[in-house]
Design an enzyme around this catalytic site. Sequence first.
Site, PDB file in Angstrom:
ATOM      1  N   SER A  84      -9.312 -53.119 -56.701  1.00 53.89           N
ATOM      2  CA  SER A  84     -10.152 -53.540 -57.440  1.00 53.89           C
ATOM      3  C   SER A  84     -10.374 -51.890 -58.294  1.00 53.89           C
ATOM      4  CB  SER A  84     -11.497 -53.827 -57.117  1.00 53.89           C
ATOM      5  OG  SER A  84     -12.552 -53.844 -57.932  1.00 53.89           O
TER       6      SER A  84
ATOM      7  N   TYR B 151     -18.531 -52.517 -50.472  1.00 57.69           N
ATOM      8  CA  TYR B 151     -17.512 -53.118 -51.488  1.00 57.69           C
ATOM      9  C   TYR B 151     -16.252 -52.096 -52.005  1.00 57.69           C
ATOM     10  CZ  TYR B 151     -14.735 -55.971 -54.922  1.00 57.69           C
ATOM     11  OH  TYR B 151     -13.922 -56.506 -55.493  1.00 57.69           O
TER      12      TYR B 151
HETATM   13  P1  NDP Z   1     -13.587 -65.748 -55.654  1.00 62.88           P
HETATM   14  O1  NDP Z   1     -14.956 -65.609 -55.084  1.00 62.88           O
HETATM   15  O2  NDP Z   1     -13.520 -66.447 -56.829  1.00 62.88           O
HETATM   16  O3  NDP Z   1     -12.643 -66.364 -54.441  1.00 62.88           O
HETATM   17  C1  NDP Z   1     -12.501 -65.899 -53.199  1.00 62.88           C
HETATM   18  C2  NDP Z   1     -11.526 -66.476 -52.494  1.00 62.88           C
HETATM   19  O4  NDP Z   1     -11.408 -65.672 -51.063  1.00 62.88           O
HETATM   20  C3  NDP Z   1     -11.745 -67.864 -52.255  1.00 62.88           C
HETATM   21  O5  NDP Z   1     -10.498 -68.738 -52.088  1.00 62.88           O
HETATM   22  C4  NDP Z   1     -12.450 -68.024 -50.520  1.00 62.88           C
HETATM   23  O6  NDP Z   1     -12.233 -69.153 -49.958  1.00 62.88           O
HETATM   24  C5  NDP Z   1     -11.480 -66.948 -50.039  1.00 62.88           C
HETATM   25  N1  NDP Z   1     -12.298 -66.360 -48.837  1.00 62.88           N
HETATM   26  C6  NDP Z   1     -13.262 -65.309 -48.962  1.00 62.88           C
HETATM   27  N2  NDP Z   1     -13.586 -65.141 -47.625  1.00 62.88           N
HETATM   28  C7  NDP Z   1     -12.328 -65.172 -46.936  1.00 62.88           C
HETATM   29  C8  NDP Z   1     -11.946 -64.847 -45.654  1.00 62.88           C
HETATM   30  N3  NDP Z   1     -12.695 -64.361 -44.648  1.00 62.88           N
HETATM   31  N4  NDP Z   1     -10.656 -65.392 -45.377  1.00 62.88           N
HETATM   32  C9  NDP Z   1      -9.977 -66.187 -46.084  1.00 62.88           C
HETATM   33  N5  NDP Z   1     -10.462 -66.525 -47.374  1.00 62.88           N
HETATM   34  C10 NDP Z   1     -11.553 -66.035 -47.572  1.00 62.88           C
HETATM   35  O7  NDP Z   1     -12.816 -64.142 -55.593  1.00 62.88           O
HETATM   36  P2  NDP Z   1     -12.005 -63.765 -56.786  1.00 62.88           P
HETATM   37  O8  NDP Z   1     -10.798 -64.554 -57.235  1.00 62.88           O
HETATM   38  O9  NDP Z   1     -12.978 -63.082 -58.066  1.00 62.88           O
HETATM   39  O10 NDP Z   1     -11.534 -62.192 -56.234  1.00 62.88           O
HETATM   40  C11 NDP Z   1     -10.098 -62.460 -55.439  1.00 62.88           C
HETATM   41  C12 NDP Z   1      -9.655 -60.883 -55.191  1.00 62.88           C
HETATM   42  O11 NDP Z   1      -9.692 -60.007 -56.487  1.00 62.88           O
HETATM   43  C13 NDP Z   1     -10.779 -60.239 -54.124  1.00 62.88           C
HETATM   44  O12 NDP Z   1     -10.215 -59.345 -53.348  1.00 62.88           O
HETATM   45  C14 NDP Z   1     -11.607 -59.285 -55.203  1.00 62.88           C
HETATM   46  O13 NDP Z   1     -12.167 -58.260 -54.589  1.00 62.88           O
HETATM   47  C15 NDP Z   1     -10.555 -58.915 -56.089  1.00 62.88           C
HETATM   48  N6  NDP Z   1     -11.013 -58.582 -57.475  1.00 62.88           N
HETATM   49  C16 NDP Z   1     -11.798 -59.347 -58.157  1.00 62.88           C
HETATM   50  C17 NDP Z   1     -12.262 -59.108 -59.421  1.00 62.88           C
HETATM   51  C18 NDP Z   1     -12.985 -59.829 -60.390  1.00 62.88           C
HETATM   52  O14 NDP Z   1     -13.600 -59.380 -61.398  1.00 62.88           O
HETATM   53  N7  NDP Z   1     -13.104 -61.229 -60.097  1.00 62.88           N
HETATM   54  C19 NDP Z   1     -12.001 -57.631 -60.078  1.00 62.88           C
HETATM   55  C20 NDP Z   1     -11.310 -56.763 -59.065  1.00 62.88           C
HETATM   56  C21 NDP Z   1     -10.942 -57.356 -57.791  1.00 62.88           C
HETATM   57  P3  NDP Z   1     -13.420 -70.472 -49.918  1.00 62.88           P
HETATM   58  O15 NDP Z   1     -13.102 -70.863 -51.399  1.00 62.88           O
HETATM   59  O16 NDP Z   1     -13.003 -71.215 -48.911  1.00 62.88           O
HETATM   60  O17 NDP Z   1     -14.479 -69.683 -49.940  1.00 62.88           O
END
Ligand code: NDP
Length: 257
Positions: free
Chosen positions: A148, A161
Site C-alpha cells: 500500500s 496499518y
Molecule cells: P476489502 O476489505 O474489500 O476485502 C478484504 C478481503 O480480505 C475480504 O475478502 C476478506 O474476507 C479478506 N480477509 C480479511 N481478513 C482476513 C483474514 N484474517 N484471513 C483471510 N481473509 C481475510 O479490502 P481491499 O480489497 O480494499 O484490500 C485488499 C488488500 O489491498 C489489503 O491488503 C489492503 O491493505 C490493500 N490495499 C487496499 C487499498 C484500497 O484503497 N482499497 C489501497 C492499498 C492497499 P471476508 O469477505 O470473508 O471478510
Amino acid sequence: MASTPSPVAIITGSSRGIGAACARELALAGYRVVVNYLNNAEAAEHVCSSIIDNGGEAITCQANVGNRSDRERIIQQTHDAFGRLDLLVNNAGITSQGRRDLLEATEESWDMVFDTNLKGPFFLSQLAAKQMLSNQCGPNGVIVNINSISSYAISENRADYCIAKAGLETMTKVFASRLASEQILVYEVCPGVIASDMTAPVKEKYDRLISEGLSPIQRWGTVEDVATAVRILASGDLSFSTGERLNVDGGFHIRRL
Ligand code: NDP
C-alpha cells in the site's frame, strides 16, 4: 512428452475487492484458483461460481491467514484439490480498527492488523515456498504481496496499518533474496486509493483529495487496475527482476513541487 499442468494460484482474501478481481483475472489467464476468505462464504462462492461459469477452475477455502492451523489448511486444501502451487497472492488485509488517532490506538487493533497484514503473509509465504519447491514439473513459482502507499505515506489514525505495510516492504525483499536461488520470484504491488469496501467509509474524503490533485492521474483506482498488475508480475516474464515494487497509484508516489 507430458505437458505442464495449468498453474495454481492461492489468492488470500479473494471473496471481495482487490482479491476477488485478482482471482477472476488469474482464472482468465489460465490459473486454477483458490478463493480464500474469512467470514463471507456467500461472496466467496459467488466469485468461485463466476469463474467456473466462465470455464475456469476454482475452489473456496475458509481460513484466517493470521492463524497457523488455518494457514496450513489453505496449503493442504490447495494440494488436495490441484496437486501443485505456482502463485501466492498475499492480498488479505484489514485497516486499523476504528481508525483511532495515534494517541488512542489500541493493542487489540495492532494485534489484529499485524496478524492479518504481516504475520499471515510471512508464514503463509514460508509454507507456500516449500510447497512450490515440491512441484513435480514446471517453474517453481511467484509470490506477490499486496502492499500500500500507506507503507510510506503515513496516516495518524491508522498507525498500525502503516507500520505493518512498511514491514511488508522489507518482507518482500527478504523473501526475494532468499528464494531467488529456488527460482521463486517475489514482488509487491503497491495500490493507491482503490474503490473497495475498505475505502467505502472514507469515500467523501478521498473524493475531495482526488479532485484536489492527490495523484497526477485524477481518478479512483479500480480493483481491476490492481489485478492487471498482479497478472503481469505473476507471468514470470520479468525473470531477471525480483523484490520489485509495482506502483498502481495514478502516480501518487512521484514527489512533486
Ligand atoms: P476489502 O476489505 O474489500 O476485502 C478484504 C478481503 O480480505 C475480504 O475478502 C476478506 O474476507 C479478506 N480477509 C480479511 N481478513 C482476513 C483474514 N484474517 N484471513 C483471510 N481473509 C481475510 O479490502 P481491499 O480489497 O480494499 O484490500 C485488499 C488488500 O489491498 C489489503 O491488503 C489492503 O491493505 C490493500 N490495499 C487496499 C487499498 C484500497 O484503497 N482499497 C489501497 C492499498 C492497499 P471476508 O469477505 O470473508 O471478510
